[in-house]
Scaffold this active site. Sequence first.
Site, short mmCIF file in Angstrom:
data_model
loop_
_atom_site.label_atom_id
_atom_site.label_comp_id
_atom_site.label_asym_id
_atom_site.label_seq_id
_atom_site.Cartn_x
_atom_site.Cartn_y
_atom_site.Cartn_z
N GLU A 139 -6.44 4.00 -5.99
CA GLU A 139 -7.71 4.25 -5.32
C GLU A 139 -8.13 5.67 -5.69
O GLU A 139 -7.74 6.65 -5.04
CB GLU A 139 -7.58 4.11 -3.80
N ASP B 66 0.86 -1.18 0.00
CA ASP B 66 0.00 0.00 0.00
C ASP B 66 0.91 1.23 0.00
O ASP B 66 1.72 1.41 0.93
CB ASP B 66 -0.89 -0.01 1.25
N HIS C 150 -11.37 -3.23 3.25
CA HIS C 150 -11.25 -2.97 4.68
C HIS C 150 -11.98 -1.71 5.13
O HIS C 150 -12.05 -1.44 6.34
CB HIS C 150 -9.77 -2.83 5.05
N ASP C 151 -12.51 -0.93 4.21
CA ASP C 151 -13.13 0.35 4.54
C ASP C 151 -14.66 0.34 4.51
O ASP C 151 -15.29 1.27 5.04
CB ASP C 151 -12.66 1.44 3.56
#
Length: 503
Positions: free
Chosen positions: A266, A112, A319-320
């Site tokens: 993203e 990431d 994960h969000d």
Amino acid sequence: MSGPAESADPRRAGAERPWWADAVVYQIYPRSFQDSDGDGVGDLRGITSRLDHIAELGADAIWLSPIYPSPLHDMGYDIADFSAVDPRLGTLEDFDELVAETHARGMRILLDLVPCHTSIEHPWFREHPERYVWSRVDGPENNWIAAFGGPAWSRDEETGRWYLHSFYPEQPDLDWRNPETREAMAGEIGFWIERGIDGYRVDAIDRLLKDPERRDDPPSSGTFPLPLPGDFALHDHVNSQNAPDIGDALATIRDAAGPDAFLAGEVFQPHAGLSRYLGSLDVAFAFEFLFSPWDAERLRAAIASGVAAERVAWVLSNHDFPRLITRLGRDAAELAATLLLTLPGPAFIYQGDEIGMADGPGGDPPVDRHGRDAQRHPMQWEPGPKGGFTAGEPWLPLTDPAERNVADQSVDPHSELNLYRGLIRLRHALAGTGYEPIDAGPEAVAHRRGEYAVVLNLGESALSAPVTGEVVVAVGSLRARAPQSLASGAELPPGSGVVVRRA
């Protein structure tokens, strides 16, 4: 270190297309994947010990959410050192072993990259304040709002100056219009490339550059097609993000990562606005697809706009945001997984989706201040109370390991895990084939990939299937009584789907 030799990957044999073109990327949230030392927190050695599960699933790559040192104000996305491993997760030597073992299994590894901000505890904030965005007046310079709510400007108590933070106040924004900032970040990007990683998922990249004049954002027009939380929805964020010259900054990231690194962005923007990012990124996430209601017409539109954008990464869970099962229910989630894994382009799977994990209760008291604990409960490997995740006390409780775990599902041919394994095997057979939507009626989503056709009935009535042939996958309400083939005029029950191979 270097990535796995292309000749070692049979799926690339004779192909000119990049390895990621139809890849399945498996997202790992390191704190919740596998604990190796009994402290209740997942770590790098734990990930290495579970790589065979991911390889058996059929994934082409893993992506690790942040592994860097962090005070955890934003659970690792507030980074205090870009070129080190958080000691709670392991060491650089542990990371090197993970890279080597990942490559030995023919998979790639992505990290990431969080280029838009640092932790306020990063040494740069005091030693190199010029690398950050500071107000040019004594107070907030404009009306910009932080993603998690409240003004995007905070006062630094030590200097009295006001700094910009697109997220929490503990995450000051870097100034990517400053060449020194770009040079410093380029060095951090190259550090991990030299250690053998194969690319990055690039976090919140539409926040990288803002309007150089720092003009106010106008009031919301209500036309933005993606969900915006709280008071962040009060404005159209046309000046606080998504600058027209974003490509200049992205070129720095591409140059630092190198031409062969896979960069997935993203970009929290509609599909039609992704083109300015794809000059340097390989793909951007298809968020219109992720957030589409479970409605055939809306899904068809989201897929069409994603395909038109040409290079999107399909994703339905991370994960969000709430997990797939929680949003849709189990039958619909099977249809969604079938859709995800038969679309053209890379697909991302979040750990636990392959065994049907749902959102959990979260921490008590909450750990994540934005309420995302529910999506981050530990992975469930075994049916015991700690699910094989840890020998200690897990940092978040496990959700339902007795009902849902890898060990039990591995030996159950009708499990969600074996459905995912089969769909990923099928996906590799679809690699490089064309994509053609099929008109199967207003309540259906259907398309053709080479000799295969996918038909999903999202409606409440039976559907006359527009294709015939051998049924290779059946999902939803049809799964327990799947026919071997579809004849002309065969009906698909509500909430069912098939993948058919033409005879």
